[in-house]
Write a protein that holds these residues in place. Structure first.
Motif, PDB file in Angstrom:
ATOM      1  N   ASP A  24       4.011-115.833  27.268  1.00 40.24           N
ATOM      2  CA  ASP A  24       3.980-117.065  28.047  1.00 40.24           C
ATOM      3  C   ASP A  24       5.358-117.719  27.983  1.00 40.24           C
ATOM      4  OD1 ASP A  24       3.625-119.642  29.044  1.00 40.24           O
ATOM      5  OD2 ASP A  24       1.539-119.720  28.401  1.00 40.24           O
ATOM      6  N   LEU A  25       6.125-117.583  29.062  1.00 40.73           N
ATOM      7  CA  LEU A  25       7.481-118.125  29.072  1.00 40.73           C
ATOM      8  C   LEU A  25       7.483-119.643  28.985  1.00 40.73           C
ATOM      9  CD1 LEU A  25       9.265-115.877  31.733  1.00 40.73           C
ATOM     10  CD2 LEU A  25       9.443-115.773  29.248  1.00 40.73           C
ATOM     11  N   ALA A  26       6.447-120.298  29.521  1.00 43.91           N
ATOM     12  CA  ALA A  26       6.404-121.761  29.476  1.00 43.91           C
ATOM     13  C   ALA A  26       6.405-122.257  28.037  1.00 43.91           C
ATOM     14  CB  ALA A  26       5.163-122.272  30.214  1.00 43.91           C
ATOM     15  N   THR A  27       5.658-121.589  27.151  1.00 39.76           N
ATOM     16  CA  THR A  27       5.623-121.982  25.738  1.00 39.76           C
ATOM     17  C   THR A  27       6.990-121.803  25.099  1.00 39.76           C
ATOM     18  OG1 THR A  27       3.290-121.371  25.551  1.00 39.76           O
ATOM     19  CG2 THR A  27       4.532-121.549  23.514  1.00 39.76           C
ATOM     20  N   ILE A  28       7.617-120.654  25.348  1.00 37.61           N
ATOM     21  CA  ILE A  28       8.935-120.378  24.764  1.00 37.61           C
ATOM     22  C   ILE A  28       9.967-121.380  25.276  1.00 37.61           C
ATOM     23  CG2 ILE A  28      10.775-118.679  24.532  1.00 37.61           C
ATOM     24  CD1 ILE A  28       8.216-117.936  23.069  1.00 37.61           C
ATOM     25  N   ILE A  29       9.993-121.581  26.588  1.00 38.86           N
ATOM     26  CA  ILE A  29      10.969-122.506  27.178  1.00 38.86           C
ATOM     27  C   ILE A  29      10.749-123.924  26.651  1.00 38.86           C
ATOM     28  CG2 ILE A  29      11.697-123.601  29.335  1.00 38.86           C
ATOM     29  CD1 ILE A  29      11.087-120.920  30.733  1.00 38.86           C
ATOM     30  N   GLY A  30       9.492-124.323  26.558  1.00 35.80           N
ATOM     31  CA  GLY A  30       9.191-125.671  26.079  1.00 35.80           C
ATOM     32  C   GLY A  30       9.662-125.902  24.657  1.00 35.80           C
ATOM     33  N   LEU A  31       9.392-124.935  23.768  1.00 33.33           N
ATOM     34  CA  LEU A  31       9.821-125.079  22.377  1.00 33.33           C
ATOM     35  C   LEU A  31      11.345-125.104  22.269  1.00 33.33           C
ATOM     36  CD1 LEU A  31       7.295-122.721  20.531  1.00 33.33           C
ATOM     37  CD2 LEU A  31       7.367-125.223  20.454  1.00 33.33           C
ATOM     38  N   VAL A  32      12.001-124.228  23.016  1.00 30.44           N
ATOM     39  CA  VAL A  32      13.464-124.185  22.976  1.00 30.44           C
ATOM     40  C   VAL A  32      14.049-125.499  23.488  1.00 30.44           C
ATOM     41  CG1 VAL A  32      15.513-123.080  23.952  1.00 30.44           C
ATOM     42  CG2 VAL A  32      13.618-121.680  23.136  1.00 30.44           C
ATOM     43  N   LEU A  33      13.487-126.018  24.584  1.00 28.41           N
ATOM     44  CA  LEU A  33      13.993-127.278  25.133  1.00 28.41           C
ATOM     45  C   LEU A  33      13.779-128.436  24.163  1.00 28.41           C
ATOM     46  CD1 LEU A  33      12.901-127.147  28.884  1.00 28.41           C
ATOM     47  CD2 LEU A  33      15.224-127.083  27.988  1.00 28.41           C
ATOM     48  N   ALA A  34      12.564-128.513  23.596  1.00 29.09           N
ATOM     49  CA  ALA A  34      12.250-129.639  22.711  1.00 29.09           C
ATOM     50  C   ALA A  34      13.112-129.618  21.453  1.00 29.09           C
ATOM     51  CB  ALA A  34      10.769-129.601  22.346  1.00 29.09           C
ATOM     52  N   ILE A  35      13.157-128.459  20.781  1.00 22.64           N
ATOM     53  CA  ILE A  35      13.948-128.365  19.551  1.00 22.64           C
ATOM     54  C   ILE A  35      15.438-128.488  19.859  1.00 22.64           C
ATOM     55  CG2 ILE A  35      14.546-126.862  17.618  1.00 22.64           C
ATOM     56  CD1 ILE A  35      11.719-125.665  17.860  1.00 22.64           C
ATOM     57  N   GLY A  36      15.864-127.848  20.946  1.00 19.90           N
ATOM     58  CA  GLY A  36      17.276-127.925  21.334  1.00 19.90           C
ATOM     59  C   GLY A  36      17.697-129.338  21.682  1.00 19.90           C
ATOM     60  N   ALA A  37      16.813-130.099  22.326  1.00 13.78           N
ATOM     61  CA  ALA A  37      17.150-131.476  22.692  1.00 13.78           C
ATOM     62  C   ALA A  37      17.362-132.336  21.454  1.00 13.78           C
ATOM     63  CB  ALA A  37      16.038-132.070  23.559  1.00 13.78           C
ATOM     64  N   VAL A  38      16.496-132.153  20.455  1.00 21.29           N
ATOM     65  CA  VAL A  38      16.621-132.954  19.230  1.00 21.29           C
ATOM     66  C   VAL A  38      17.913-132.619  18.493  1.00 21.29           C
ATOM     67  CG1 VAL A  38      15.624-133.394  16.956  1.00 21.29           C
ATOM     68  CG2 VAL A  38      14.141-133.268  18.955  1.00 21.29           C
ATOM     69  N   PHE A  39      18.121-131.320  18.233  1.00 18.57           N
ATOM     70  CA  PHE A  39      19.312-130.933  17.481  1.00 18.57           C
ATOM     71  C   PHE A  39      20.584-131.100  18.320  1.00 18.57           C
ATOM     72  CE2 PHE A  39      16.078-128.931  14.899  1.00 18.57           C
ATOM     73  CZ  PHE A  39      16.557-129.115  13.613  1.00 18.57           C
ATOM     74  N   GLY A  40      20.464-130.850  19.627  1.00 19.78           N
ATOM     75  CA  GLY A  40      21.626-131.054  20.495  1.00 19.78           C
ATOM     76  C   GLY A  40      22.028-132.510  20.557  1.00 19.78           C
ATOM     77  N   GLY A  41      21.027-133.395  20.663  1.00 16.08           N
ATOM     78  CA  GLY A  41      21.330-134.823  20.671  1.00 16.08           C
ATOM     79  C   GLY A  41      21.961-135.265  19.362  1.00 16.08           C
ATOM     80  N   ALA A  42      21.475-134.699  18.254  1.00 17.69           N
ATOM     81  CA  ALA A  42      22.048-135.046  16.948  1.00 17.69           C
ATOM     82  C   ALA A  42      23.518-134.625  16.877  1.00 17.69           C
ATOM     83  CB  ALA A  42      21.249-134.372  15.838  1.00 17.69           C
ATOM     84  N   LEU A  43      23.804-133.432  17.395  1.00 24.97           N
ATOM     85  CA  LEU A  43      25.193-132.959  17.384  1.00 24.97           C
ATOM     86  C   LEU A  43      26.087-133.827  18.260  1.00 24.97           C
ATOM     87  CD1 LEU A  43      24.674-129.080  17.541  1.00 24.97           C
ATOM     88  CD2 LEU A  43      25.570-130.401  15.617  1.00 24.97           C
ATOM     89  N   LEU A  44      25.585-134.230  19.422  1.00 25.10           N
ATOM     90  CA  LEU A  44      26.377-135.084  20.309  1.00 25.10           C
ATOM     91  C   LEU A  44      26.682-136.437  19.678  1.00 25.10           C
ATOM     92  CD1 LEU A  44      24.680-134.365  23.774  1.00 25.10           C
ATOM     93  CD2 LEU A  44      26.943-133.623  22.991  1.00 25.10           C
ATOM     94  N   GLU A  45      25.784-136.883  18.829  1.00 28.13           N
ATOM     95  CA  GLU A  45      26.006-138.145  18.135  1.00 28.13           C
ATOM     96  C   GLU A  45      26.908-137.985  16.916  1.00 28.13           C
ATOM     97  OE1 GLU A  45      25.070-141.328  18.751  1.00 28.13           O
ATOM     98  OE2 GLU A  45      24.471-140.603  20.725  1.00 28.13           O
ATOM     99  N   GLY A  46      27.328-136.732  16.668  1.00 29.47           N
ATOM    100  CA  GLY A  46      28.213-136.485  15.535  1.00 29.47           C
ATOM    101  C   GLY A  46      27.490-136.304  14.216  1.00 29.47           C
ATOM    102  N   LEU A  47      26.170-136.132  14.268  1.00 28.10           N
ATOM    103  CA  LEU A  47      25.388-135.952  13.046  1.00 28.10           C
ATOM    104  C   LEU A  47      25.477-134.503  12.594  1.00 28.10           C
ATOM    105  CD1 LEU A  47      23.331-137.240  11.040  1.00 28.10           C
ATOM    106  CD2 LEU A  47      21.531-136.430  12.563  1.00 28.10           C
ATOM    107  N   HIS A  48      25.704-134.311  11.318  1.00 25.94           N
ATOM    108  CA  HIS A  48      25.758-132.958  10.767  1.00 25.94           C
ATOM    109  C   HIS A  48      24.329-132.410  10.675  1.00 25.94           C
ATOM    110  CE1 HIS A  48      26.472-129.629   7.970  1.00 25.94           C
ATOM    111  NE2 HIS A  48      27.745-129.706   8.328  1.00 25.94           N
ATOM    112  N   ILE A  49      24.118-131.194  11.177  1.00 23.87           N
ATOM    113  CA  ILE A  49      22.774-130.609  11.198  1.00 23.87           C
ATOM    114  C   ILE A  49      22.190-130.519   9.798  1.00 23.87           C
ATOM    115  CG2 ILE A  49      21.455-128.518  11.715  1.00 23.87           C
ATOM    116  CD1 ILE A  49      22.165-130.172  14.136  1.00 23.87           C
TER     117      ILE A  49
END
Length: 254
Positions: A2-27
Protein backbone atom coordinates in the motif's frame (compact mmCIF):
# COMPACT_ATOMS: atom_id res chain seq x y z
CA UNK A 1 2.20 -2.94 -1.00
CA UNK A 2 0.00 0.00 0.00
CA UNK A 3 1.89 3.04 -1.27
CA UNK A 4 -0.46 5.43 0.55
CA UNK A 5 0.69 4.04 3.92
CA UNK A 6 4.37 4.29 2.97
CA UNK A 7 4.03 7.79 1.52
CA UNK A 8 2.03 8.97 4.52
CA UNK A 9 4.57 7.73 7.06
CA UNK A 10 7.48 9.18 5.10
CA UNK A 11 5.73 12.55 4.77
CA UNK A 12 4.70 12.72 8.43
CA UNK A 13 8.07 11.68 9.88
CA UNK A 14 9.98 13.69 7.27
CA UNK A 15 7.94 16.81 8.01
CA UNK A 16 8.70 16.63 11.73
CA UNK A 17 12.42 15.98 11.37
CA UNK A 18 12.72 18.24 8.33
CA UNK A 19 11.05 21.09 10.19
CA UNK A 20 13.39 20.52 13.13
CA UNK A 21 16.41 20.73 10.84
CA UNK A 22 15.14 23.92 9.21
CA UNK A 23 14.83 25.46 12.64
CA UNK A 24 18.46 24.57 13.30
CA UNK A 25 17.64 21.86 15.84
CA UNK A 26 20.13 19.03 16.07
CA UNK A 27 18.39 15.70 15.36
CA UNK A 28 20.22 14.14 18.28
CA UNK A 29 18.15 16.35 20.58
CA UNK A 30 15.03 14.41 19.51
CA UNK A 31 16.54 11.06 20.39
CA UNK A 32 15.80 10.52 24.07
CA UNK A 33 15.67 6.88 25.21
CA UNK A 34 14.16 7.90 28.54
CA UNK A 35 11.29 9.71 26.86
CA UNK A 36 10.74 6.79 24.49
CA UNK A 37 10.65 4.36 27.42
CA UNK A 38 8.07 6.45 29.28
CA UNK A 39 5.80 7.03 26.28
CA UNK A 40 5.95 3.62 24.60
CA UNK A 41 6.00 1.67 27.84
CA UNK A 42 3.17 3.68 29.36
CA UNK A 43 1.06 3.70 26.19
CA UNK A 44 1.23 -0.01 25.50
CA UNK A 45 1.05 -0.85 29.19
CA UNK A 46 -2.29 0.98 29.40
CA UNK A 47 -3.39 -0.73 26.19
CA UNK A 48 -2.58 -4.15 27.60
CA UNK A 49 -4.72 -3.33 30.63
CA UNK A 50 -7.61 -2.33 28.36
CA UNK A 51 -7.77 -5.38 26.07
CA UNK A 52 -7.36 -9.15 26.33
CA UNK A 53 -3.96 -10.46 25.27
CA UNK A 54 -5.20 -12.33 22.14
CA UNK A 55 -6.81 -9.13 20.87
CA UNK A 56 -3.58 -7.16 21.32
CA UNK A 57 -1.49 -9.83 19.65
CA UNK A 58 -3.93 -9.91 16.72
CA UNK A 59 -3.70 -6.12 16.48
CA UNK A 60 0.08 -6.22 16.18
CA UNK A 61 -0.25 -8.98 13.61
CA UNK A 62 -2.78 -6.93 11.66
CA UNK A 63 -0.33 -4.04 11.28
CA UNK A 64 0.82 -5.87 8.16
CA UNK A 65 -2.62 -5.29 6.65
CA UNK A 66 -1.92 -1.54 6.74
CA UNK A 67 0.99 -2.11 4.36
CA UNK A 68 -0.28 -5.09 2.36
CA UNK A 69 -3.94 -5.02 1.24
CA UNK A 70 -5.86 -8.32 1.09
CA UNK A 71 -5.28 -10.17 -2.17
CA UNK A 72 -8.98 -10.50 -2.91
CA UNK A 73 -10.85 -7.57 -4.40
CA UNK A 74 -14.47 -6.93 -5.45
CA UNK A 75 -13.71 -7.74 -9.08
CA UNK A 76 -12.17 -11.03 -8.01
CA UNK A 77 -15.25 -11.86 -5.93
CA UNK A 78 -17.54 -11.14 -8.90
CA UNK A 79 -15.39 -13.28 -11.17
CA UNK A 80 -15.49 -16.18 -8.70
CA UNK A 81 -19.26 -15.95 -8.20
CA UNK A 82 -19.91 -15.88 -11.94
CA UNK A 83 -17.70 -18.94 -12.32
CA UNK A 84 -19.66 -20.75 -9.60
CA UNK A 85 -22.97 -19.70 -11.15
CA UNK A 86 -21.98 -20.92 -14.60
CA UNK A 87 -20.79 -24.24 -13.22
CA UNK A 88 -23.94 -24.73 -11.15
CA UNK A 89 -26.11 -23.86 -14.15
CA UNK A 90 -24.37 -26.46 -16.29
CA UNK A 91 -23.90 -29.28 -13.82
CA UNK A 92 -26.16 -28.52 -10.88
CA UNK A 93 -25.44 -27.20 -7.40
CA UNK A 94 -23.79 -30.45 -6.34
CA UNK A 95 -20.96 -29.68 -8.78
CA UNK A 96 -19.83 -26.87 -6.45
CA UNK A 97 -18.81 -29.39 -3.81
CA UNK A 98 -15.32 -29.54 -5.30
CA UNK A 99 -15.07 -25.73 -5.04
CA UNK A 100 -15.92 -25.96 -1.34
CA UNK A 101 -13.03 -28.34 -0.84
CA UNK A 102 -10.42 -26.31 -2.71
CA UNK A 103 -11.25 -22.72 -1.66
CA UNK A 104 -9.04 -21.45 1.18
CA UNK A 105 -11.25 -18.74 2.68
CA UNK A 106 -13.34 -20.29 5.47
CA UNK A 107 -16.23 -17.85 4.97
CA UNK A 108 -16.50 -18.72 1.27
CA UNK A 109 -16.05 -22.42 2.00
CA UNK A 110 -18.96 -22.41 4.45
CA UNK A 111 -21.20 -20.46 2.06
CA UNK A 112 -20.58 -22.82 -0.84
CA UNK A 113 -21.12 -25.85 1.42
CA UNK A 114 -24.50 -24.49 2.47
CA UNK A 115 -25.46 -23.97 -1.18
CA UNK A 116 -24.43 -27.53 -2.02
CA UNK A 117 -26.50 -28.80 0.93
CA UNK A 118 -29.54 -27.12 -0.62
CA UNK A 119 -30.36 -24.94 2.39
CA UNK A 120 -33.27 -22.51 2.03
CA UNK A 121 -32.04 -19.14 0.65
CA UNK A 122 -33.43 -17.23 3.63
CA UNK A 123 -31.71 -19.60 6.04
CA UNK A 124 -28.56 -19.27 3.98
CA UNK A 125 -28.66 -15.49 4.34
CA UNK A 126 -29.33 -15.66 8.09
CA UNK A 127 -26.51 -18.14 8.68
CA UNK A 128 -23.97 -16.22 6.62
CA UNK A 129 -24.91 -12.88 8.16
CA UNK A 130 -24.27 -14.35 11.61
CA UNK A 131 -20.86 -15.42 10.34
CA UNK A 132 -20.35 -11.94 8.91
CA UNK A 133 -21.21 -10.30 12.22
CA UNK A 134 -18.78 -12.56 14.07
CA UNK A 135 -16.06 -11.77 11.54
CA UNK A 136 -16.69 -8.03 11.91
CA UNK A 137 -16.53 -8.14 15.71
CA UNK A 138 -13.28 -10.07 15.60
CA UNK A 139 -11.65 -7.84 12.99
CA UNK A 140 -12.65 -4.45 14.39
CA UNK A 141 -10.95 -5.12 17.72
CA UNK A 142 -7.56 -4.55 16.08
CA UNK A 143 -8.62 -1.04 15.03
CA UNK A 144 -9.97 -0.42 18.53
CA UNK A 145 -6.63 -1.42 20.07
CA UNK A 146 -4.74 1.17 18.02
CA UNK A 147 -7.37 3.84 18.56
CA UNK A 148 -7.13 3.27 22.32
CA UNK A 149 -3.33 3.43 22.18
CA UNK A 150 -3.64 6.66 20.21
CA UNK A 151 -5.79 8.07 22.99
CA UNK A 152 -3.33 7.08 25.72
CA UNK A 153 -0.11 8.22 24.02
CA UNK A 154 -0.51 12.04 24.28
CA UNK A 155 -1.46 11.79 27.95
CA UNK A 156 1.51 9.52 28.69
CA UNK A 157 3.64 12.07 26.83
CA UNK A 158 2.40 14.75 29.25
CA UNK A 159 3.28 12.46 32.15
CA UNK A 160 6.79 12.18 30.70
CA UNK A 161 6.95 15.96 30.41
CA UNK A 162 5.91 16.39 34.03
CA UNK A 163 8.50 13.86 35.16
CA UNK A 164 11.16 15.76 33.22
CA UNK A 165 10.10 19.03 34.81
CA UNK A 166 10.18 17.44 38.26
CA UNK A 167 13.75 16.40 37.50
CA UNK A 168 14.53 19.97 36.45
CA UNK A 169 12.98 21.51 39.54
CA UNK A 170 14.84 19.13 41.84
CA UNK A 171 18.17 20.13 40.26
CA UNK A 172 17.85 23.89 40.04
CA UNK A 173 21.02 24.21 42.07
CA UNK A 174 22.96 22.22 39.45
CA UNK A 175 22.65 23.95 36.04
CA UNK A 176 24.48 21.07 34.32
CA UNK A 177 21.48 18.81 34.86
CA UNK A 178 18.82 21.24 33.73
CA UNK A 179 19.28 20.68 30.01
CA UNK A 180 18.73 16.92 30.17
CA UNK A 181 15.58 17.23 32.24
CA UNK A 182 14.06 19.89 30.00
CA UNK A 183 14.93 17.81 26.89
CA UNK A 184 13.18 14.75 28.28
CA UNK A 185 10.16 16.89 29.20
CA UNK A 186 9.61 18.33 25.74
CA UNK A 187 10.71 15.28 23.75
CA UNK A 188 8.32 13.06 25.72
CA UNK A 189 5.46 15.29 24.62
CA UNK A 190 6.60 15.04 20.99
CA UNK A 191 6.90 11.25 21.24
CA UNK A 192 3.41 11.00 22.70
CA UNK A 193 1.86 13.12 19.98
CA UNK A 194 3.73 11.37 17.18
CA UNK A 195 2.94 7.90 18.52
CA UNK A 196 -0.74 8.81 18.52
CA UNK A 197 -1.08 10.88 15.37
CA UNK A 198 1.50 9.34 13.05
CA UNK A 199 1.19 5.68 13.98
CA UNK A 200 -1.62 4.48 16.25
CA UNK A 201 -4.61 6.53 15.06
CA UNK A 202 -3.72 6.24 11.34
CA UNK A 203 -3.20 2.49 11.71
CA UNK A 204 -6.59 2.20 13.40
CA UNK A 205 -8.25 4.19 10.61
CA UNK A 206 -6.53 2.12 7.92
CA UNK A 207 -7.63 -1.13 9.57
CA UNK A 208 -11.23 0.12 9.69
CA UNK A 209 -10.99 0.92 5.98
CA UNK A 210 -9.63 -2.57 5.29
CA UNK A 211 -12.50 -4.05 7.32
CA UNK A 212 -15.02 -2.04 5.31
CA UNK A 213 -13.55 -3.43 2.08
CA UNK A 214 -13.65 -7.00 3.40
CA UNK A 215 -17.24 -6.65 4.62
CA UNK A 216 -18.31 -5.35 1.21
CA UNK A 217 -16.75 -8.35 -0.50
CA UNK A 218 -18.39 -10.78 1.91
CA UNK A 219 -21.76 -9.10 1.45
CA UNK A 220 -21.31 -9.51 -2.30
CA UNK A 221 -20.43 -13.15 -1.77
CA UNK A 222 -23.59 -13.75 0.29
CA UNK A 223 -25.77 -12.09 -2.33
CA UNK A 224 -24.08 -14.04 -5.11
CA UNK A 225 -24.46 -17.40 -3.38
CA UNK A 226 -28.15 -16.75 -2.71
CA UNK A 227 -28.62 -15.86 -6.38
CA UNK A 228 -26.91 -19.11 -7.35
CA UNK A 229 -29.18 -21.01 -4.96
CA UNK A 230 -32.17 -19.38 -6.64
CA UNK A 231 -30.91 -20.47 -10.08
CA UNK A 232 -30.51 -16.93 -11.43
CA UNK A 233 -28.76 -16.20 -14.73
CA UNK A 234 -24.99 -15.58 -14.32
CA UNK A 235 -25.23 -12.36 -16.35
CA UNK A 236 -28.01 -11.04 -14.09
CA UNK A 237 -25.98 -12.03 -11.02
CA UNK A 238 -23.01 -10.06 -12.33
CA UNK A 239 -25.14 -6.96 -12.84
CA UNK A 240 -26.57 -7.31 -9.34
CA UNK A 241 -23.13 -7.62 -7.75
CA UNK A 242 -21.71 -4.70 -9.69
CA UNK A 243 -24.38 -2.51 -8.11
CA UNK A 244 -22.46 -2.92 -4.84
CA UNK A 245 -19.48 -1.22 -6.41
CA UNK A 246 -21.64 1.73 -7.45
CA UNK A 247 -23.34 2.40 -4.13
CA UNK A 248 -20.48 1.55 -1.77
CA UNK A 249 -22.15 -1.52 -0.36
CA UNK A 250 -25.34 0.19 0.92
CA UNK A 251 -27.36 -2.65 -0.55
CA UNK A 252 -26.61 -4.91 2.39
CA UNK A 253 -29.53 -7.16 3.14
CA UNK A 254 -31.57 -6.01 0.17
Amino acid sequence: MDLATIIGLVLAIGAVFGGALLEGLHIGALIQPTAALIVLGGTFGATFVSFPLPGILNAFKDVGRCFFPPKDDPEGVIKSIISYAAKARRNGLISLEQEAQTVKDTFTKKGISLVVDGIDPQKLRETMEIELGSFEEHRKQSAEVFEAAGGFAPTIGIIGAVLGLIHVMSNLSDPSKLGGGIAVAFVATIYGLMTANVFCLPFGTKLKHRLKEELLQKEMLIEGLIAIQNGENPHFIEQKLRAYLHDGGDKKGK
